[in-house]
Each structure stands twice: as C-alpha cells, then as structure tokens.
Scaffold this motif. Structure first.
Motif: not given
Length: 481
Positions: A154-183
């Motif tokens: 799941q794509m998880v964001c913060r309430r009242n923050g930047r919440i994209p509606g889909s992957l097409d809405d990710m421009d400018g979103v600060r996204l981070a994931v753990a290394a070598e994960t399935s994510y």
C-alpha cells in the motif's frame, strides 16, 4: 486543583513516564538475558555450509544441532512481549514448525531486509521468517517455503498532507522505501513498464516501521508498506492514510538457501498439516483479530485523552492493578473502553463511573459512590481480578485475561456457556481464539437453546475484548513515544 498544581502534576507524570520507560528497557534487557538457550539472539559459532544439503536435513539438525532462524524486531514478526517472553506471528509459526519437527530453534535478529537476506547467503541462518514475499530477484537466490498469509502493498501517506490519488499523481511527492525490499522491486517494475516518471529515495538503514513514522512526522510524504504493517501502525499513528494499493494481494513466505531443499520439504509437510488442523489461522489470530477496528476519530480522541485525562487517573490505575495482580495499562484500557475515562459516565441501563459498575456489583464490592474515580477504579480492578480467579486453572495467560475481560462485559455464565459450546464442537475451550469464533453462535436458537444460560449477543464480548486489547496496545506504544 490549582493551575500550578496541575502543571506540577503533569510534569511529575511525564517524569514517571520517562522513568518507567527506562525501567521497562532494563526489564526487557534482563528478560533477553534470561531467555532459554534456544531463544538467544546470537548467531551460531560457525557459518552453515550452504553447499551441503545434509546440513539442512531435519535429521541432521536434530542430532545436536538447531534450526537457526533470522527475523527482524517488529510487531508483525518477532518481539519481546510485556511478560519478557519472545512473541510475534513469525515467532509463533516457527515454534509450531519446530515443535512438530522436534527441532530446537534459535532466532537471530537483523534490522533490515538486506541484512536478513545477507544472513541467509553467508550461512548465518537456515531460514528467514520476516514477513517476506517472493520477488523475481529473490527467486533466483533462494528457495521459497509455503505461503502462510496474504498482504497487499500500500502507498501510505499522511492525513492533511500530500496524498496522491494514483501513480499518475506522484509528481513532487517525497517517496521513500527501505532498501532491497519487495516495495523497491514493485516500484522498479511499475516505473519500467508504465510510469517512467516515478521516482523515490531508497534508505538502506531504515525499517518499514521507521519510514511510516517519518511519514507521520511529515519528514517525507509517503512510503510503501504491507497491509498488515499498516494496520498495526495506524493504531499508534492515526494520521497515516492509505492512498491506494500497489497491486493485488501476494503471499508471505519463508526463504531458505538454495541448498536447503530437505528443510523446505519438511516445511511443506508441516504447513499442509497445520493448515488442515486450523493451527496457522489460530496462531495468527491473536495478533490481527483486533486491528480491524481502526477509526481515525476514535484513535485521535484516545491520544488526546491520554494527555488530558490519564495523568490524574494513572496513579490509581497503577495502585489498583498492583493490588490485584493486573497489568495497569490493560486496566486503564478497560476503563477507557467502558467510559472514555469519564467519572460521570452513565449508560441507559444504569451502570456508572469510569469502570461502569452496576449498582449490585458496587454494593457487593462495598463501593458507596460509583462516580468517585478512585472507588470505581479499585472496584473494577477487584471485580476483574475476581473473574479471572474464578476461571478454571488450566486456562493459561494471556487467554485467561481475555476470558476475564469477556466475563466483565457479558458475565461469567455466558463465558462458561461459550466454552461448553466450543468443547461440544470439538474445539479447544481453553483457547480464546477458538472460543471467540464460537461465541457469536450463542445468539442462534439452534445453539443457545441447549445451553444453561441461553441466548447472549455473543459478538459483543468478542468485540469488547478486541477493543480493550487495541486500546492497551495503543496506550503502551503511545506512552513509549
């Protein structure tokens, strides 16, 4: 209470919380030192020879050896519970397999998925049980054991923050994931096949839980996590919000070195038998059956009342719990479930006070004023401890406490009926997991007409226990923050 007294009281309360956290840390450290030999968090003295298949054969492991399992410290995998004992979904499943295969087991913990996979490749472990899925890259490096649970990324964001509606809405979103994960593998696939503009930061040190906390603290906008991890953490971080799933559900599996085919076959045999007997579902149920009750408004209110109402009540919960052999945070969770810590609370049926005692119960306990917080808390603690004491001796903890909570809600007579019915259906009447599934049948005539105490809305005590456990978990986590 004057303003100055109130400030002093809150300062002292926070100081007690800090001191309590230090004491809790020392207790956990001591508990870790006192774990039995097969639970020590240490790697074996010599690396496992991955090239020799007989080293992975259960017969070989039984002959003076042990099954070495690498995992990570998290609520969905392996942790030390409040009694100082190892626990967690992965821990309990591995222990069930080890018991069935007559193997001693040793757990070693690593902080990241990358370190877990490295422990398999370097021969530090026979098996990785850490909430892992099979990716194309992992399939080339390891063997996969049987699937025991499904999760959705799941794509998880913060309430009242930047919440994209889909992957097409990710421009400018600060996204981070753990290394070598399935994510990370999923994001790469999505970027290479459909979303070339998709970008993210990879953190080689952070765990998924740590990244969820960064989202909550607004250090980053979003991260990716499994649905089980999200469900557990939203209870502590209620502002987390699932933006959208990143695909279909996928199975969690245990991973093994390529030379471990004999051990894999033993796992497959165990899994088939454990699934048929319902043990896997029963082992997972205590960790997840109470997390689906998430409600943002309720959790936010709970956090607020921990700060504003609990400070004055905490000393009384602690004192009452100590007098009656209860966990004070569990007792406080009961009080919150009953009244939201409102001393003047009253229900349409006439129960009153923080612990919502009936008039008859209060008189039996010698309580003169049910709306007095101290009397109510001490009376509720005594009543709950008495219910727990009256249960059969063969019911062990933590089930014993959960049965007592159900009795606090609906009465000991109906709890006894539910246990009778569970036994009559050929299931374990001493297991709350089993009884909680049968309890709702007390509302159906074909079942309750033959029971001594008849009809009961059996789903109500089940949900009651779930909510108390949920509040207890949240309280423990929030106070540790």
């Amino acid at each position: 209470m004057t303003v100055i007294q109130c400030i002093d009281h809150r300062a002292n309360w926070r100081l007690r919380r800090l001191s309590g956290a230090i004491v809790a840390l020392l207790v956990l450290l001591l508990a870790a030192c006192e774990q039995p030999d097969d639970e020590l968090d240490q790697p074996p003295a010599d690396p496992i020879e991955r090239s020799a298949q007989d080293r992975f054969h259960p017969d070989t492991l039984r002959q003076g050896g042990q099954l070495v399992v690498v995992t990570r410290n998290a609520p969905t995998t392996y942790f030390i519970d409040r009694h100082g004992r190892p626990a967690g979904p992965e821990h309990d499943l591995v222990r069930d397999f080890a018991q069935a295969a007559d193997l001693r087991v040793r757990f070693i913990r690593r902080n990241s998925v990358a370190e877990i996979l490295r422990a398999l490749e370097t021969g530090d472990a026979h098996l990785a049980a850490a909430g892992l899925v099979v990716t194309e890259e992992r399939e080339q490096r390891f063997l996969a054991g049987p699937a025991y649970q499904e999760v959705t990324q799941q794509m998880v964001c913060r309430r009242n923050g930047r919440i994209p509606g889909s992957l097409d809405d990710m421009d400018g979103v600060r996204l981070a994931v753990a290394a070598e994960t399935s994510y990370q593998a999923r994001l790469r696939y999505l970027r290479d096949n459909a979303h070339p503009e998709l970008s993210w930061i990879t953190d080689p040190q952070a765990s998924t839980e740590a990244l969820l906390h960064r989202v909550w603290e607004q250090q980053i906008d979003c991260t990716v996590a499994d649905s089980t991890i999200v469900a557990l953490n939203r209870r502590y971080l209620p502002e987390l919000e699932v933006a959208f799933p990143l695909g279909n559900p996928e199975p969690l599996v245990w991973l093994l070195p390529e030379a471990a085919e004999p051990l894999r076959q033993a796992l497959l045999d165990w899994h088939e038998q454990a699934t048929a007997a319902g043990r896997i579902e029963q082992l997972l149920k205590p960790y997840y059956d109470h997390v689906d009750l998430f409600d943002y408004v309720d959790v936010a209110r709970f956090r607020n009342r921990i700060e504003n109402r609990l400070p004055e009540l905490e000393p009384h919960f602690r004192e009452a719990a100590e007098q009656h052999g209860l966990d004070w945070q569990m007792l406080a969770a009961v009080g919150y479930q009953e009244s939201h810590w409102d001393a003047a609370a009253e229900s349409p049926t006439g129960v009153r006070g923080i612990m919502m005692l009936t008039r008859a119960t209060a008189e039996e306990l010698g309580i003169g004023n049910r709306t007095d917080p101290v009397q109510s808390i001490h009376g509720g603690a005594r009543y709950l401890a008495d219910l727990r004491e009256r249960l059969p001796e063969n019911i062990n903890e933590p089930d014993r406490t959960w049965f007592a909570l159900a009795a606090y809600n609906i009465g000991l007579s109906h709890v006894r009926d539910a246990r009778r019915l569970t036994l009559g259906l050929g299931r374990d009447g001493d297991s709350w997991a089993a009884v909680s599934e049968v309890f709702p049948l007390l509302a159906e005539p074909e079942y309750h007409q033959n029971l001594p105490f008849g009809y009961a809305p059996g789903n109500v005590p089940v949900q009651y226990v779930q909510r108390v456990r949920n509040y207890e978990d949240m309280l423990r986590e929030m106070m540790e923050e």
